[in-house]
Scaffold this active site. Structure first.
Site, PDB file in Angstrom:
ATOM      1  CG  PHE A 199     -22.639  49.079  48.320  1.00 54.04           C
ATOM      2  CD1 PHE A 199     -21.817  50.202  48.256  1.00 54.04           C
ATOM      3  CD2 PHE A 199     -22.053  47.865  48.653  1.00 54.04           C
ATOM      4  CE1 PHE A 199     -20.456  50.114  48.531  1.00 54.04           C
ATOM      5  CE2 PHE A 199     -20.694  47.771  48.924  1.00 54.04           C
ATOM      6  CZ  PHE A 199     -19.895  48.902  48.860  1.00 54.04           C
TER       7      PHE A 199
ATOM      8  CE  LYS B 155     -32.635  43.283  46.660  1.00 51.68           C
ATOM      9  NZ  LYS B 155     -31.717  44.100  47.513  1.00 51.68           N
TER      10      LYS B 155
ATOM     11  CD  GLU C 290     -30.090  45.488  51.451  1.00 50.84           C
ATOM     12  OE1 GLU C 290     -29.917  45.480  50.217  1.00 50.84           O
ATOM     13  OE2 GLU C 290     -29.782  44.521  52.182  1.00 50.84           O
ATOM     14  NE  ARG C 291     -25.134  47.057  51.892  1.00 51.21           N
ATOM     15  CZ  ARG C 291     -24.033  46.350  51.758  1.00 51.21           C
ATOM     16  NH1 ARG C 291     -22.913  46.766  52.279  1.00 51.21           N
ATOM     17  NH2 ARG C 291     -24.035  45.227  51.102  1.00 51.21           N
TER      18      ARG C 291
ATOM     19  CB  SER D   9     -20.479  39.384  47.922  1.00 51.38           C
ATOM     20  OG  SER D   9     -21.716  38.944  48.423  1.00 51.38           O
TER      21      SER D   9
ATOM     22  CB  CYS E 199     -16.246  44.410  41.002  1.00 52.82           C
ATOM     23  SG  CYS E 199     -16.666  45.003  39.375  1.00 52.82           S
TER      24      CYS E 199
ATOM     25  CD  GLU F  48     -14.602  41.699  46.619  1.00 52.25           C
ATOM     26  OE1 GLU F  48     -15.576  41.073  47.076  1.00 52.25           O
ATOM     27  OE2 GLU F  48     -14.626  42.290  45.534  1.00 52.25           O
TER      28      GLU F  48
END
Ligand code: NAD
Length: 499
Positions: free
Chosen positions: A149, A173, A176-177, A226, A281, A384
């Protein structure tokens, strides 16, 4: 309520699985759209379309494919504000930061304009009597990318631009957020001349990802997200015979040497630790000052800077430093980890709890936190957090400081602030981390270099963008040819050796 779609064969296609995910405006906390979650059959159908479209695209010469990228760059610039606005509405990051997200992806597209050069093979004239040898870099077929995201424009472009310019079709893909910008990118690249079916966007969750991983037509899978999901996708994709590269989580240390310019280091830490609400990240989440005196002076400089940070919605333009985090679940997770830090004995020297933004009380805003006296056994050091929380771990000396970064399970980025060239050089050479900054807090390589971490931040062999992307998205074939005048009579039964 907006109903989002997939983007298949050049069209917006409504989901048919009956499953949907809520898409929030993180600044207000409101659900603003529904994102369809694809079923296996929807994914398989898109892959079939991509597979049918790909050979004709692979047959287009590289220069013409590069021209599509050139036009795409022009259109990205034309629509920069529109893309940034859509991105901020779903992600929450500030508008300048959202434009930066698009810009860093655009730079990878620019790099892809050089594809004809990168796709040239090697040629050896007269490798033997009458024998020539040459190599070709051919596309894989259909590739797929699964993206996080936090960079909904840049990371999809890291993947689909090189894949497509190499002659592949691509199934994206996205998260979805925040799924709207990836579809806008697919529309734009088609406007730039890409044939329909070559870039398709399938929205979804684990079901869609598993459909990609289990579909034999998919030749390669790229993932950014992640670490637990990276490990799963790497293992499953490899077991299914695919080429896979997965980029995972991070815990990036900045070492501050006693000779560093501490004002510079404090400014750098505030930008790198709290920019984008820490949802990068490459964010710095651990400050490691060397020596108590350095630590005390650094903390004294950090506190007023952090307390002055302005947090608010993207609609405030340049007046805010960072926006909300992505979901209420992300906010709760950050708050839980902050509490764990307190419970385990760290000193919370800037307390960002209970931040409320007037008029945006339901937004997913998290105040800036600074911890001092963090130790390496604490959860806030090991995990994290992916939020606006900076942990200070005091080191007695340089060896102890570098030892922490060396031993941490993540190895995405790191940085050292010093005026000592010897220390900087030693650090760059010895550290087991993929991206290193020397007086640079967020050392994200430019598009013509490659991006990638080490240890649990990366699974695979080749990095993102730069020359590695042309290797990842092509296969090498080597041809040895001899024309009739060079052919001796009679068969040869031993392994051919060039005379
Ligand atoms: P995430 O792992 O939750 O999701 C990433 C993608 O995986 C999404 O598309 C999601 O739909 C999919 N996914 C989620 N659960 C899945 C499951 N069980 N099976 C299969 N697919 C699944 O990550 P996120 O929260 O979107 O992004 C934040 C993470 O990404 C952080 O850990 C951050 O460090 C990392 N990240 C890494 C890099 C890098 O280059 N190393 C860059 C950006 C973000």
């Amino acid at each position: 309520m907006q109903e989002l779609t997939h983007y298949i064969n050049g069209e917006h296609v409504a989901g048919t699985s009956g499953r949907q995910a809520d898409v929030y405006n993180p600044a207000t906390g409101e659900i603003q759209a529904q994102c369809p979650l694809a079923s296996k059959s929807e994914v398989d159908r898109a892959i079939e379309i991509a597979s049918a479209a790909q050979p004709a695209w692979a047959a287009v010469n590289p220069q013409r494919r590069a021209r599509v990228m050139m036009k795409f760059v022009e259109l990205l610039n034309r629509d920069m504000d529109k893309l940034a606005l859509a991105l901020s509405r779903e992600h929450g990051k500030t508008l300048p930061d959202a434009a930066g997200d698009v810009q860093r992806g655009l730079e990878v597209v620019e790099f892809c304009i050089g594809a004809p050069h990168h796709l040239k093979g090697d040629f050896t004239d007269s490798a033997g009597p009458g024998i020539d040898m040459y190599s070709m870099k051919q596309p894989l077929g259909v590739s797929a990318g699964i993206t996080p995201f936090n960079f909904p424009a840049m990371i999809p472009m890291w993947m689909f631009a090189p894949a497509i310019v190499c002659g592949n079709a691509f199934i994206l893909k996205p998260s979805e957020r925040d799924p709207s910008v990836p579809i806008m990118l697919a529309e734009l690249i088609e406007e730039a001349g890409l044939p329909k079916g070559i870039l398709q966007v399938i929205n979804g969750d684990k079901e869609a990802v598993d459909a990609i991983l289990n579909n034999p037509t998919i030749q390669s899978v790229g993932f950014v997200g992640s670490t637990p999901i990276a490990e799963y996708i790497y293992a499953t994709g490899c077991a299914n015979g695919k080429r896979v590269q997965c980029f995972g989580g991070a815990k990036n240390h900045m070492i501050i040497m006693p000779d560093a310019d501490l004002d510079q280091a404090a400014d750098a830490l505030v930008g790198a630790g709290y920019g984008a609400a820490g949802e990068r990240c490459m964010a710095i989440s651990v400050a490691v000052p060397v020596g108590d005196e350095t630590a005390d002076r650094l903390i004294a400089k950090l506190i007023p800077r952090i307390e002055a940070l302005k947090v608010g919605p993207y609609t405030s333009g340049n007046d805010v430093d960072y926006g909300p985090v992505i979901t209420s679940a992300a906010k709760e997770n950050i708050e839980r980890l902050v509490q764990t830090g307190i419970d385990q004995g760290a000193s919370l020297v800037v307390d960002g709890r209970n931040l409320k933004i007037q008029g945006y009380e339901d937004g997913f805003f998290v105040g800036a936190h600074l911890f001092d006296n963090v130790t390496t056994d604490m959860d806030i050091y090991k995990k994290e957090i992916f939020g606006p929380v900076l942990s200070t771990v005091r080191a007695k000396n340089y060896e102890e400081a570098i030892g922490m970064a060396l031993s941490h399970e993540y190895g995405n980025g790191t940085s050292i602030f010093t005026r000592d060239g010897d220390a900087a050089r030693d650090f760059a050479n010895r550290i087991n981390i993929g991206m290193v900054g020397i007086n640079v807090p967020i050392p994200v390589p430019l598009a013509y270099h490659t991006f990638g971490g080490w240890k649990k931040s990366m699974f695979g062999d080749l990095n993102q963008h730069g020359v590695d992307s042309f290797k990842f998205y092509t296969r090498t074939k080597t041809v040895t040819s001899r024309w009739p005048s060079g052919i001796k009579e009679g068969g040869e039964f031993s392994i051919p050796v060039m005379e």
